[in-house]
Design a protein around this motif. Structure first.
Motif, PDB file in Angstrom:
ATOM      1  N   VAL A   1       0.531  -1.003  -0.151  1.00 15.45           N
ATOM      2  CA  VAL A   1      -0.378   0.121  -0.245  1.00 15.45           C
ATOM      3  C   VAL A   1       0.718   1.634   0.163  1.00 15.45           C
ATOM      4  CG1 VAL A   1      -2.348  -1.084   1.426  1.00 15.45           C
ATOM      5  CG2 VAL A   1      -0.041   0.003   2.553  1.00 15.45           C
ATOM      6  N   SER A   2       2.048   1.329   0.603  1.00 16.75           N
ATOM      7  CA  SER A   2       2.653   2.403   0.062  1.00 16.75           C
ATOM      8  C   SER A   2       3.844   2.150  -0.827  1.00 16.75           C
ATOM      9  CB  SER A   2       4.131   1.972   1.817  1.00 16.75           C
ATOM     10  OG  SER A   2       4.687   0.977   1.784  1.00 16.75           O
ATOM     11  N   PHE A   3       3.863   1.390  -1.192  1.00 19.62           N
ATOM     12  CA  PHE A   3       4.700   1.451  -2.917  1.00 19.62           C
ATOM     13  C   PHE A   3       4.336   2.507  -3.558  1.00 19.62           C
ATOM     14  CE2 PHE A   3       5.321   0.255  -6.871  1.00 19.62           C
ATOM     15  CZ  PHE A   3       6.805  -0.264  -7.313  1.00 19.62           C
TER      16      PHE A   3
ATOM     17  N   ILE B   1       2.620   3.276   8.021  1.00 21.80           N
ATOM     18  CA  ILE B   1       2.458   3.559  10.003  1.00 21.80           C
ATOM     19  C   ILE B   1       0.894   3.306  10.335  1.00 21.80           C
ATOM     20  CG2 ILE B   1       2.928   5.302  11.301  1.00 21.80           C
ATOM     21  CD1 ILE B   1       4.661   4.228  12.771  1.00 21.80           C
ATOM     22  N   GLY B   2       0.185   3.974   9.364  1.00 21.20           N
ATOM     23  CA  GLY B   2      -0.949   4.086   9.492  1.00 21.20           C
ATOM     24  C   GLY B   2      -2.058   3.009   9.258  1.00 21.20           C
ATOM     25  N   GLU B   3      -1.490   1.772   8.250  1.00 18.34           N
ATOM     26  CA  GLU B   3      -1.910   0.777   7.405  1.00 18.34           C
ATOM     27  C   GLU B   3      -2.828  -0.033   8.313  1.00 18.34           C
ATOM     28  OE1 GLU B   3      -4.037  -1.379   5.369  1.00 18.34           O
ATOM     29  OE2 GLU B   3      -3.014  -0.005   4.447  1.00 18.34           O
TER      30      GLU B   3
ATOM     31  N   PRO C   1      15.870  15.478  -1.980  1.00 13.98           N
ATOM     32  CA  PRO C   1      14.615  16.120  -0.974  1.00 13.98           C
ATOM     33  C   PRO C   1      13.511  15.650  -1.438  1.00 13.98           C
ATOM     34  CG  PRO C   1      16.617  18.102  -1.994  1.00 13.98           C
ATOM     35  CD  PRO C   1      16.791  16.432  -2.547  1.00 13.98           C
ATOM     36  N   GLY C   2      12.932  15.378  -3.224  1.00 12.41           N
ATOM     37  CA  GLY C   2      12.110  14.641  -3.564  1.00 12.41           C
ATOM     38  C   GLY C   2      11.788  12.763  -2.929  1.00 12.41           C
TER      39      GLY C   2
ATOM     40  N   GLY D   1       9.197  11.272  -0.296  1.00 11.39           N
ATOM     41  CA  GLY D   1       8.594   9.914  -0.479  1.00 11.39           C
ATOM     42  C   GLY D   1       8.576   8.989   0.359  1.00 11.39           C
ATOM     43  N   THR D   2      10.169   8.919   0.876  1.00 12.54           N
ATOM     44  CA  THR D   2      10.235   8.022   1.828  1.00 12.54           C
ATOM     45  C   THR D   2       9.272   8.138   3.257  1.00 12.54           C
ATOM     46  OG1 THR D   2      12.579   7.630   1.082  1.00 12.54           O
ATOM     47  CG2 THR D   2      11.880   7.141   3.727  1.00 12.54           C
ATOM     48  N   VAL D   3       9.298   9.705   3.556  1.00 14.33           N
ATOM     49  CA  VAL D   3       8.030   9.963   4.521  1.00 14.33           C
ATOM     50  C   VAL D   3       7.209   9.305   4.480  1.00 14.33           C
ATOM     51  CG1 VAL D   3       7.519  12.049   6.232  1.00 14.33           C
ATOM     52  CG2 VAL D   3      10.283  11.605   5.698  1.00 14.33           C
ATOM     53  N   LEU D   4       6.535   9.789   3.270  1.00 11.61           N
ATOM     54  CA  LEU D   4       5.015   9.410   2.838  1.00 11.61           C
ATOM     55  C   LEU D   4       4.938   8.281   3.078  1.00 11.61           C
ATOM     56  CD1 LEU D   4       4.168  12.264  -0.044  1.00 11.61           C
ATOM     57  CD2 LEU D   4       3.386  12.509   2.825  1.00 11.61           C
ATOM     58  N   ALA D   5       5.556   7.702   2.951  1.00 16.01           N
ATOM     59  CA  ALA D   5       5.779   5.576   2.677  1.00 16.01           C
ATOM     60  C   ALA D   5       5.508   5.446   4.129  1.00 16.01           C
ATOM     61  CB  ALA D   5       6.860   5.337   1.955  1.00 16.01           C
TER      62      ALA D   5
END
Length: 192
Positions: free
Chosen positions: A95-97, A154-156, A140-141, A145-149
């Protein structure tokens, strides 16, 4: 007070983020380098982002179930994914991919091709250009993306509850614990 859902969530999210980082980065590079079929592969890679998480979890359940080709093969090797924390990691990765992939692809496509050409004229290998020119420029991008993933992992809830279940001390993540406690009417416990 049982803190196991917090530790399980952190363990699952960190492991999922590591896998997602490398898979997303490699997939983004692959799609960028393709001449044909970009739209199709991009759509397939982005699919878990638009499907409901419980649908993704159902498909994972079918893929890793004992009656499937992959699930049966894994069981013969003594590996079970269903109702394990590793199953929760797989669900979180899936789901985070798309978030990591799409962010990394955007960041890599924004790198100035003149910088890459300059590296080639200086005799740098493709690998060295990637690590010394492309990654710092797209960093930076890729970091965002890593932080968002990680945040998504963690919220899945949906896919994790379908594939890993709700086993206290083993697969019960924070989001699954909150849903379980809320369903049981334990609002105080759910908010704690």
């Amino acid at each position: 007070m049982d803190f196991s859902p917090l530790w399980i969530s952190l363990k699952v999210a960190v492991c999922a983020t590591v896998f997602t980082f490398f898979l997303g980065l490699l997939s983004a590079r692959l799609v960028i380098s393709l001449r044909r079929g970009k739209a199709l592969i991009d759509g397939i890679f982005s699919l878990p982002m638009v499907l409901p998480p419980t649908v993704v979890g159902f498909f994972l359940l079918i893929i890793f179930g004992k009656n499937s080709l992959l699930g049966g093969l894994l069981l013969k090797m003594g590996i079970s994914v269903l109702f394990t924390w590793q199953g929760a990691v797989i669900a979180a990765v899936v789901v985070s991919f798309p978030i990591m992939y799409r962010t990394a692809r955007g960041a890599l496509e924004q790198v100035d091709v003149n910088l890459i050409a300059a590296g080639k004229t200086l005799g740098m290998s493709d690998r060295r250009i990637f690590w010394t020119v492309v990654m710092p420029t797209a960093g930076p991008g890729i970091a965002s993306g890593t932080v968002l993933a990680f945040a998504r992992a963690i919220g899945e809830y949906g896919a994790t509850s379908m594939l890993a279940g709700n086993i206290l001390g083993k697969t019960r993540t924070v989001s699954v614990a909150i849903a379980s406690e809320t369903a049981a009417g334990n609002y105080g416990m759910a908010g704690f």
